[in-house]
Design an enzyme around this catalytic site. Structure first.
Site, PDB file in Angstrom:
ATOM      1  N   ARG A  91     -16.033 -38.370  38.979  1.00  0.00           N
ATOM      2  CA  ARG A  91     -16.804 -38.165  37.742  1.00  0.00           C
ATOM      3  C   ARG A  91     -17.583 -39.450  37.442  1.00  0.00           C
ATOM      4  NH1 ARG A  91     -12.774 -35.567  33.409  1.00  0.00           N
ATOM      5  NH2 ARG A  91     -14.719 -35.337  32.253  1.00  0.00           N
ATOM      6  N   GLU A 124     -13.998 -31.611  34.204  1.00  0.00           N
ATOM      7  CA  GLU A 124     -12.735 -31.566  34.951  1.00  0.00           C
ATOM      8  C   GLU A 124     -12.941 -31.018  36.359  1.00  0.00           C
ATOM      9  OE1 GLU A 124     -13.091 -31.340  31.843  1.00  0.00           O
ATOM     10  OE2 GLU A 124     -11.260 -31.884  30.751  1.00  0.00           O
ATOM     11  N   LYS A 147      -3.388 -30.192  29.508  1.00  0.00           N
ATOM     12  CA  LYS A 147      -4.338 -31.285  29.273  1.00  0.00           C
ATOM     13  C   LYS A 147      -4.685 -31.396  27.791  1.00  0.00           C
ATOM     14  CE  LYS A 147      -8.300 -33.314  31.551  1.00  0.00           C
ATOM     15  NZ  LYS A 147      -9.142 -33.899  30.525  1.00  0.00           N
ATOM     16  N   ASP A 151     -18.382 -27.410  25.418  1.00  0.00           N
ATOM     17  CA  ASP A 151     -17.052 -26.923  25.813  1.00  0.00           C
ATOM     18  C   ASP A 151     -16.837 -25.471  25.408  1.00  0.00           C
ATOM     19  OD1 ASP A 151     -16.286 -29.181  27.126  1.00  0.00           O
ATOM     20  OD2 ASP A 151     -15.322 -30.101  25.389  1.00  0.00           O
ATOM     21  N   ASN A 177      -7.004 -37.547  34.291  1.00  0.00           N
ATOM     22  CA  ASN A 177      -8.358 -36.986  34.360  1.00  0.00           C
ATOM     23  C   ASN A 177      -8.954 -36.962  32.963  1.00  0.00           C
ATOM     24  OD1 ASN A 177     -10.628 -35.862  35.426  1.00  0.00           O
ATOM     25  ND2 ASN A 177      -9.744 -33.856  35.853  1.00  0.00           N
ATOM     26  N   ARG A 192     -17.897 -27.032  36.523  1.00  0.00           N
ATOM     27  CA  ARG A 192     -17.595 -25.804  35.779  1.00  0.00           C
ATOM     28  C   ARG A 192     -18.621 -24.701  36.014  1.00  0.00           C
ATOM     29  NH1 ARG A 192     -15.390 -28.511  30.087  1.00  0.00           N
ATOM     30  NH2 ARG A 192     -13.224 -28.628  30.775  1.00  0.00           N
ATOM     31  N   HIS A 251      -8.177 -27.022  32.315  1.00  0.00           N
ATOM     32  CA  HIS A 251      -7.559 -26.302  31.196  1.00  0.00           C
ATOM     33  C   HIS A 251      -8.469 -25.230  30.618  1.00  0.00           C
ATOM     34  CE1 HIS A 251      -9.573 -29.290  28.224  1.00  0.00           C
ATOM     35  NE2 HIS A 251     -10.044 -29.522  29.423  1.00  0.00           N
ATOM     36  N   GLY A 304     -11.424 -38.048  30.542  1.00  0.00           N
ATOM     37  CA  GLY A 304     -12.718 -38.702  30.317  1.00  0.00           C
ATOM     38  C   GLY A 304     -12.728 -39.416  28.975  1.00  0.00           C
ATOM     39  N   ASP A 308      -3.830 -35.497  27.870  1.00  0.00           N
ATOM     40  CA  ASP A 308      -4.901 -36.472  27.648  1.00  0.00           C
ATOM     41  C   ASP A 308      -4.553 -37.500  26.577  1.00  0.00           C
ATOM     42  OD1 ASP A 308      -6.371 -35.382  29.638  1.00  0.00           O
ATOM     43  OD2 ASP A 308      -8.138 -34.907  28.416  1.00  0.00           O
TER      44      ASP A 308
END
Ligand code: DC
Length: 662
Positions: free
Chosen positions: A128, A359, A431, A331, A98, A362, A405, A100, A52
């Site tokens: 997304r 991602e 990532k 997260d 990917n 989830r 990830h 964000g 990222d």
């Protein structure tokens, strides 16, 4: 470089030591953008080196920003030469993977500056949502077009004319990144009036907005927060480099280690496991995860620059479950979905609607994979409930990781359960944390295995049983599996060289152990397995590679807490190459023949010492010369010749070695 297809994790009984965390992804990408937009040069020690951040670095370079050095090069941290409010590159085609944290703020910054840009990503990025941010920017005159489905990347950005006659409005209930993107970029307008941003809907993931505000303040822009409803960027704000900024360790990444330090306590080895790079003063919302663990019964210690996970609070046997509002830790909350398997009551995670647009979806991914382990799970639009999984209900599983990830990292914690865990596509951790599985392995304490290999009649079986009893561990007599397969083949009249059918028999062997007896199809076959006929059939089929492969999983499944003593021919070399102690037991053929002879006579079987010796030498030759897993000491095995010492002394020698190792 090709990514490995999967990673098999050994079952764990603890995790201890210390881990230096990689830099925070959220801070790294925000700082890169701010440093690139600001006036002056910014040095960023501790910047995360991951997919990222590489995406962001490449994009900024493509926009003409000069960045010296690379993340991960400690003596020469990256130095970003700020563009002072206008990128040199007025046109670019940017690929943002990917990430964000790259797409959203770059969309805002480029739209406000104007130019000719396209922003694309991987297919998942094109699913997304970004419509709320685009709406907010278009409403003030920015030129943004959708190149695919309206509401989603890819995007084309043109030269608009942003006007600030009325406050900007942005929705805050899908992703807080839309608001953050605006706040990070609006100072570029160098407006001579205050800029107002009005949030519509309830603002989620507030700690991430707080992080944005804290970092803006380091660049001299002090945004006023009016109860999370309205934000004011004061007139005359300009981004100015603070010179040097140390990037904190990633608090979301810390969650896996903090949880591991707690879960070890279930096996009596709770930490201490210290994560370096975050502490109570961290600007990242996910440090709150450690507080949540404390509320659930974990014991944490806090120091300057570190947090240490020390198992459970006195008197606690497990984490409590309960209802947890996860809006502040979106997260790290994923980690709680896995620790919930080990709690004493169901755990309900609330306020996790944003998981749906990360991602991967989830909530769906977590629900599906937890179910594979045997767990009861329920979920809804923005919640997930996980029930504790009883010891007997765990199932071994291959965990799909959805190129996410956090899915991969979370499920490493399932290896504290009594099942075999395979992580598919473990490389997806790149990532945010490329070295995750190495760091995890460095602190993880697998269920210990003591491997005892040796030729026939070397006394392995007796020795292994003694040692297992002394340590209170499980015992695996792997020869029994070969014998049971042979018996099954004899019963079903499968030819002893029919490799595919024998391998299929082995893979579905209906074997069980009960109070010292071996059951095949529910029937006690303990004595039958010891017959010469079964023994020689076992020796014959043991040469077949596919059959040996089929028995691997069954053997490894015996590795359960608190430990395993495994005896056989290839325990240390093939089945448990990571065994903590490997012993290769031997004695000369004459000694072994003498022992076997006595054993057979005592069982009322008539034979001669010559016959026994001949059989034994034939079996030795076959075991040593086969093409797979031939009988040979593992390189790191300790040889032990027991011709001159009795069983007690042999066992004592092995136990002494074990004590020295542990
Ligand atoms: O140890 P035992 O005599 O019960 O083993 C029976 C047969 O199985 C023996 O001829 C070798 C084979 N075997 C093997 O190849 N690998 C093992 N780990 C255990 C046994």
């Amino acid at each position: 470089m090709t990514r490995p297809e999967h990673l098999d994790l050994p079952p764990l009984i603890g995790a201890a030591g210390q881990v230096r965390l990689p830099g925070s992804k959220s801070i790294s990408n925000r700082l890169l953008l701010l440093a690139a937009l600001a006036e002056g040069v910014t040095e960023l020690p501790g910047l995360l080196d991951s997919d990222d951040t590489q995406v962001m670095l490449q994009a900024l370079r493509a926009l003409g920003v000069r960045i010296d050095g690379q993340p991960g090069d400690a003596p020469h941290p990256p130095r970003v030469h700020g563009c002072g409010g206008a990128f040199a590159g007025r046109a670019a085609d940017l690929f943002l993977g990917n990430a964000g944290t790259a797409v959203r703020p770059l969309t805002a910054a480029l739209a406000l500056l104007g130019g000719r840009y396209t922003l694309r990503g991987v297919p998942r990025m094109h699913q997304r949502p970004i419509g709320d941010l685009v709406d907010a920017l278009r409403a003030i005159g920015c030129a943004i077009d959708y190149l695919g489905e309206p509401g989603y990347p890819p995007l084309a950005i043109g030269a608009g004319r942003p006007q600030l006659r009325q406050p900007l409005r942005v929705r805050g209930d899908v992703s807080s990144q839309f608001l953050s993107a605006l706040l990070l970029s609006l100072p570029l307008l160098h407006a001579d009036q205050d800029i107002e941003v009005q949030v519509e809907g309830e603002l989620i993931s507030r700690p991430y907005v707080e992080l944005t505000l804290a970092l803006l303040a380091r660049f001299g822009v002090r945004v006023r927060n009016h109860a999370w409803q309205r934000f004011t960027i004061p007139a005359g704000s300009r981004l100015r480099s603070p010179g040097r900024l140390q990037v904190e360790g990633d608090a979301s990444s810390a969650s896996y280690f903090l949880a591991a330090g707690v879960l070890g306590a279930l096996h009596g080895q709770g930490g201490p496991l210290r994560v370096l790079g975050v502490d109570a003063s961290s600007m990242q919302g996910d440090v709150e995860f450690a507080r949540v663990l404390e509320r659930l019964g974990a014991r944490m210690q806090w120091g300057e620059g570190w947090i240490e996970s020390c198992g459970l609070q006195p008197g606690r046997a497990r984490l409590t479950g309960g209802d947890i509002d996860c809006r502040a830790i979106p997260d790290a909350a994923m980690t709680l979905a896995v620790t919930a398997l080990f709690a004493e009551a169901p755990t309900r995670l609330r306020g996790i609607g944003s998981w749906r647009v990360k991602e991967t979806d989830r909530i769906h991914a977590m629900h599906t994979e937890l179910r594979k382990l045997g767990a009861r799970v329920e979920s809804g639009d923005d919640w997930l409930q996980v029930w504790p999984l009883a010891e007997a209900d765990w199932r071994s599983a291959s965990i799909h990781t959805y190129d996410d990830h956090r899915m991969a990292m979370c499920f490493s914690l399932a290896s504290f359960g009594p099942a075999d865990i395979r992580i598919e596509d473990p490389g997806c951790v790149a990532k945010t944390f490329p070295a995750y599985f190495d760091r995890f392995a460095a602190v993880a304490r697998p269920v210990p295995v003591l491997a005892i290999d040796g030729p026939t009649a070397s006394g392995k079986g007796t020795l292994a049983a003694r040692v297992a009893a002394a340590l209170g561990w499980r015992l695996l007599d792997s020869g029994v599996l070969y014998r049971a397969t042979a018996l099954q083949a004899l019963r079903l009249q499968v030819a002893l060289d029919d490799e595919p059918r024998l391998a299929a028999l082995a893979a579905a062997l209906p074997i069980a152990w009960r109070e010292g007896t071996v059951l095949l199809d529910g029937q006690d076959v303990t004595r039958e397995l010891r017959s010469e006929q079964v023994g020689s059939a076992a020796s014959a089929i043991a040469t077949l590679p596919r059959l040996r492969q089929a028995l691997l999983a069954l053997q490894r499944a015996q590795r359960r807490a608190p430990g395993l003593v495994a005896d056989g021919r290839d325990m240390g070399s093939v089945v448990f190459p990571d065994a903590r102690l490997k012993v290769f037991l031997t004695a000369g053929p004459a000694t072994r023949a003498q022992r076997r002879y006595k054993q057979l006579i005592s069982q009322g079987i008539s034979t001669t010492i010559e016959t026994v010796l001949r059989d034994l030498q034939a079996r030795d030759t076959r075991d040593a010369s086969r093409s797979v897993a031939a009988l040979a000491a593992a390189q790191d095995a300790l040889p032990l010749d027991n011709a001159q010492i009795d069983v007690d002394a042999t066992a004592e020698r092995v136990l002494q070695w074990w004590r020295e190792r542990s």
